[in-house]
Design an enzyme around this catalytic site. Structure first.
Site, short mmCIF file in Angstrom:
data_model
loop_
_atom_site.label_atom_id
_atom_site.label_comp_id
_atom_site.label_asym_id
_atom_site.label_seq_id
_atom_site.Cartn_x
_atom_site.Cartn_y
_atom_site.Cartn_z
N ARG A 164 18.41 -9.82 -19.81
CA ARG A 164 19.50 -10.56 -19.19
C ARG A 164 19.64 -10.03 -17.76
NH1 ARG A 164 21.44 -8.89 -24.32
NH2 ARG A 164 21.86 -10.62 -25.75
N ARG A 260 14.40 -15.62 -19.16
CA ARG A 260 14.55 -14.96 -20.47
C ARG A 260 14.18 -15.94 -21.59
NH1 ARG A 260 17.58 -11.07 -23.63
NH2 ARG A 260 19.02 -12.06 -25.09
N HIS A 283 19.26 -9.72 -29.84
CA HIS A 283 20.16 -10.62 -30.55
C HIS A 283 20.69 -9.93 -31.81
CE1 HIS A 283 18.25 -14.51 -28.74
NE2 HIS A 283 19.14 -13.98 -27.96
N TYR A 292 14.69 -20.80 -30.71
CA TYR A 292 13.43 -20.93 -29.96
C TYR A 292 12.34 -21.58 -30.80
CZ TYR A 292 15.69 -18.05 -26.49
OH TYR A 292 16.56 -17.57 -25.54
#
Length: 311
Positions: A164, A260, A283, A292
């Site tokens: 991030r 990302r 996560h 994803y």
């Protein structure tokens, strides 16, 4: 909190915020956002109930009062995602009061969270992501060479390690993955740390920036600094990506965070294990990472429709 609050409410709010910071270890920005959410709610109640929002008043709240607050925020143009976070903050405060025997959280539990339409992440192509992390892509800009190298190093970290933007900019000079280091340890959401690999080309980009930086970078100071030597602002990285959108013809969805997304999508597309990608991204839940798989399936279907003779 606001000095206009009744003493008992101000005391309870302060104790709740201290609990969030010390025991739940939420980040300072999250605690600040929760404090703002509570201030807005209590200010609304003062007007809506035409009385100070004391703890006695909070004990008498009904779901109708909460729905009136959410409706008022909606009229102000606040989106569902922000309303959902605000309601989560208020529920947390109510539960804190309930544990102390000062109020009930039942009214907050009876109100449904706003529905949020979750769009799929929009990654860049591998070629576009690599170009974004190449300082030569911005060669026409009137920027000092070290600044172009700095921006390229940050973007390379976002794509190459899936960080991030806040994680990349919080790195200290001592934590820089240079000198043969092949990983970096970052602090993510909730104060959780994780170690992620760093590709040799990313390490070289960071080393090139450090060598060119005109400022002394103390070991415990920020790795990435701004034009005046202070900590680099996320806004500067966002503006760099904005320039790249124009230079490379990228869509508006090409943001630093899209790098990302690209990291995760490209790993999955090359056969990466979903659990491993979850760990790399930091996560807390696998369901967050599973989005994803939908992105990858969508890309496959688009390729099929474009190339298959019977599509």
């Amino acid at each position: 909190m606001s000095p206009d609050l009744p003493d008992d409410t101000a005391r309870a709010a302060g104790a709740w915020l201290a609990h969030l910071a010390a025991e739940r270890r939420l980040s300072p920005k999250t605690v600040e956002a929760y404090a703002r959410d509570l201030r807005q709610f209590l200010a609304f109640l003062g007007t809506h109930l035409d009385a100070p929002p004391t703890l006695a008043a909070l004990r008498c709240l009904t779901p109708l009062n909460l729905r009136a607050f959410l409706a008022a925020r909606r009229r102000e143009g606040i989106g569902s995602r922000s309303l959902m976070r605000q309601l989560a903050a208020l529920r947390s405060f109510a539960k804190h009061l309930e544990r102390g025997g000062e109020a009930s959280a039942s009214a907050f539990a009876a109100v449904r969270s706003p529905k949020v339409a979750r769009g799929l992440p929009k990654p860049l192509t591998a070629a576009a992501a690599r170009a974004a992390a190449n300082p030569d892509s911005r060669a026409g800009e009137e920027k000092e060479p070290w600044i172009l190298l700095r921006d390229a190093a940050v973007l390379a970290l976002l794509y190459g390690s899936g960080l991030r933007i806040g994680e990349a900019l919080s790195l200290t000079r001592a934590a820089a993955p240079v000198g043969g280091a092949d990983s970096v340890t970052v602090t993510g959401k909730g104060g959780k740390t994780r170690t992620v690999p760093v590709l040799p080309q990313v390490a070289r980009a960071i080393a090139d920036y450090i060598a060119a930086c005109p400022y002394h970078l103390p070991a415990e100071g920020p790795l990435f600094v701004g034009a005046r030597g202070g900590a680099l602002s996320p806004r500067i990285v966002q503006l760099a990506m904005q320039h790249l959108r124009g230079a490379l013809g990228l869509p508006d969805t090409a943001t630093p965070h899209a790098l990302r997304h690209s990291f995760a999508t490209h790993l999955l597309g090359r056969g990466g294990d979903l659990r491993a990608i979850q760990e790399l991204l930091g996560h807390a839940s696998l369901s967050t990472t599973q989005v994803y798989t939908k992105v990858d399936a969508t890309r496959l279907l688009a390729a099929y429709d474009a190339a298959h003779p019977r599509a």
